[in-house]
Design a protein around this motif. Structure first.
Motif, PDB file in Angstrom:
ATOM      1  N   GLU A 137      -2.131   4.470  -6.020  1.00  0.00           N
ATOM      2  CA  GLU A 137      -2.899   3.955  -4.899  1.00  0.00           C
ATOM      3  C   GLU A 137      -4.278   3.475  -5.304  1.00  0.00           C
ATOM      4  OE1 GLU A 137      -3.398   5.190  -0.198  1.00  0.00           O
ATOM      5  OE2 GLU A 137      -3.112   6.738  -1.721  1.00  0.00           O
ATOM      6  N   SER A 138      -4.973   4.237  -6.172  1.00  0.00           N
ATOM      7  CA  SER A 138      -6.325   3.844  -6.565  1.00  0.00           C
ATOM      8  C   SER A 138      -6.310   2.567  -7.391  1.00  0.00           C
ATOM      9  CB  SER A 138      -7.008   4.972  -7.338  1.00  0.00           C
ATOM     10  OG  SER A 138      -6.310   5.252  -8.546  1.00  0.00           O
ATOM     11  N   GLN A 148      -6.405  -5.018  -5.733  1.00  0.00           N
ATOM     12  CA  GLN A 148      -6.394  -5.828  -4.520  1.00  0.00           C
ATOM     13  C   GLN A 148      -7.797  -6.306  -4.148  1.00  0.00           C
ATOM     14  OE1 GLN A 148      -5.283  -3.772  -0.867  1.00  0.00           O
ATOM     15  NE2 GLN A 148      -3.995  -5.509  -0.271  1.00  0.00           N
ATOM     16  N   ASN A 168       0.827  -1.212   0.000  1.00  0.00           N
ATOM     17  CA  ASN A 168       0.000   0.000   0.000  1.00  0.00           C
ATOM     18  C   ASN A 168       0.858   1.256   0.000  1.00  0.00           C
ATOM     19  OD1 ASN A 168      -2.429  -1.411   0.024  1.00  0.00           O
ATOM     20  ND2 ASN A 168      -2.524  -1.484   2.260  1.00  0.00           N
ATOM     21  N   TRP A 207      -4.014   0.208  -7.253  1.00  0.00           N
ATOM     22  CA  TRP A 207      -3.638  -0.885  -6.373  1.00  0.00           C
ATOM     23  C   TRP A 207      -4.835  -1.360  -5.540  1.00  0.00           C
ATOM     24  CZ3 TRP A 207      -0.629  -4.719  -5.300  1.00  0.00           C
ATOM     25  CH2 TRP A 207      -0.628  -5.277  -4.013  1.00  0.00           C
ATOM     26  N   HIS A 208      -5.574  -0.447  -4.972  1.00  0.00           N
ATOM     27  CA  HIS A 208      -6.705  -0.841  -4.138  1.00  0.00           C
ATOM     28  C   HIS A 208      -7.785  -1.542  -4.969  1.00  0.00           C
ATOM     29  CE1 HIS A 208      -5.264   0.713  -0.421  1.00  0.00           C
ATOM     30  NE2 HIS A 208      -5.223   1.989  -0.824  1.00  0.00           N
TER      31      HIS A 208
END
Length: 324
Positions: free
Chosen positions: A34-35, A41, A25, A37-38
């Protein structure tokens, strides 16, 4: 961590020396992803909860997990779910009850779907064919031929150029005396009328289809392919299926006569011998394999001047030996 560095003319400055991140993260946040990756995930966890066997395969498809629009991701999941539940449907892709599915969407994602299904079916990991893996029906392989006899065309509505699955062509039971088999489409199109004859085109290693046509096996067959190791390999394969096959323009004389038109075969046939070839054809094959004249010599069928080729074909058709 920061440290001091001294440069001549610039003096002493504090600069970053070590970056410590403690989780994926933090890495995603540091690089501004970040967006993505989330999203990846969350989708990873969702799919693995449904299909645990996907855990090791999904990381290879990070861009799919991160970038697919919601509707597209739902379609992918629905497609996988249906194929898992119906492993041997024998349906055409157009028949699949998956919302929003179209052939173009599927055709551009066969590697993705095949890879995920292979992970889900570990026992079939070596099965590479997409249709077999999905239990789907393949589009029929069409066999194309030109009817060279005017009287035969008259019984078929005047059709000269015909493409159909071999099983359907078998039912025609054409009363032909001569069958020509050529590799190049333009060569087949250039054939003029020949009594009692048809010409098949672009079969390649799919020549096995001819064995399904009883009326072909009753006729005299003439094969003309590229003059290289693969052309001779296909000739051997045809002769194993149809023992009455002879070749034309696939001999040493034809090869040497057209030396100026030679190309290079990208990769030669791996066969040491081709048992269905005649003695002369076998000798030619061995000389090509051993680079007797030059490295990977190849004379493509369509490079032979048409006047020369058609003259040879007419002479053979009319009972003469002809060149080759």
């Amino acid at each position: 961590m920061w440290g001091e560095r001294r440069w001549r003319g610039l003096g002493t400055h504090r600069v970053p020396e070590v970056l410590r991140v403690h989780s994926p993260n933090e890495v995603a946040a540091w690089i501004g992803e970040e967006s993505r990756w989330h999203r990846a995930q969350g989708r990873y966890e969702h799919l693995v909860a449904r299909w645990p066997l996907l855990a090791s395969a999904l990381p290879r498809y990070f861009d799919v997990l991160a970038d697919y629009e919601a509707a597209e991701f739902q379609r992918l999941e629905a497609m996988l779910g249906w194929l898992v539940t119906n492993p041997q449907s024998n349906l055409y892709p157009r028949q699949l009850p998956v919302a929003g599915l179209d052939s173009k969407w599927l055709e551009t994602r066969t590697a993705l779907i095949g890879g995920l299904l292979t992970a889900l079916r570990a026992s079939e990991a070596g099965q590479a064919d997409f249709h077999d893996l999905c239990g789907l029906r393949r589009p029929p392989q069409l066999t194309r031929l030109m009817i060279l006899d005017e009287s035969l065309r008259a019984h078929m509505g005047g059709i000269r150029d015909l493409s159909a699955p071999a099983a359907e062509l078998a039912g025609l039971n054409l009363p032909v005396s001569r069958v020509y088999i050529v590799e190049n489409l333009q060569t087949g199109l250039a054939f003029g009328d020949l009594p009692g004859s048809v010409v098949f085109v672009r079969l390649g290693y799919g020549v096995d289809a001819l064995a399904k046509l009883p009326w072909v096996s009753r006729a005299e067959c003439v094969y003309w392919g590229d003059l290289d190791t693969h052309g001779l390999r296909i000739l051997s394969r045809v002769r194993a299926l149809l023992p009455r096959v002879s070749s034309i323009l696939m001999d040493e004389q034809t090869l040497l006569t057209h030396r100026a038109l030679w190309g290079e075969e990208a990769e030669q046939s791996s066969d040491v011998e081709l048992p269905a070839l005649s003695a002369d054809e076998q000798l030619l094959y061995q000389r090509l394999k051993k680079h007797h004249w030059d490295v990977n010599v190849r004379l493509e069928q369509e490079r032979i001047p048409w006047d020369y080729a058609w003259g040879s074909l007419l002479m053979r058709h009319n009972g003469g030996p002809g060149p080759g």
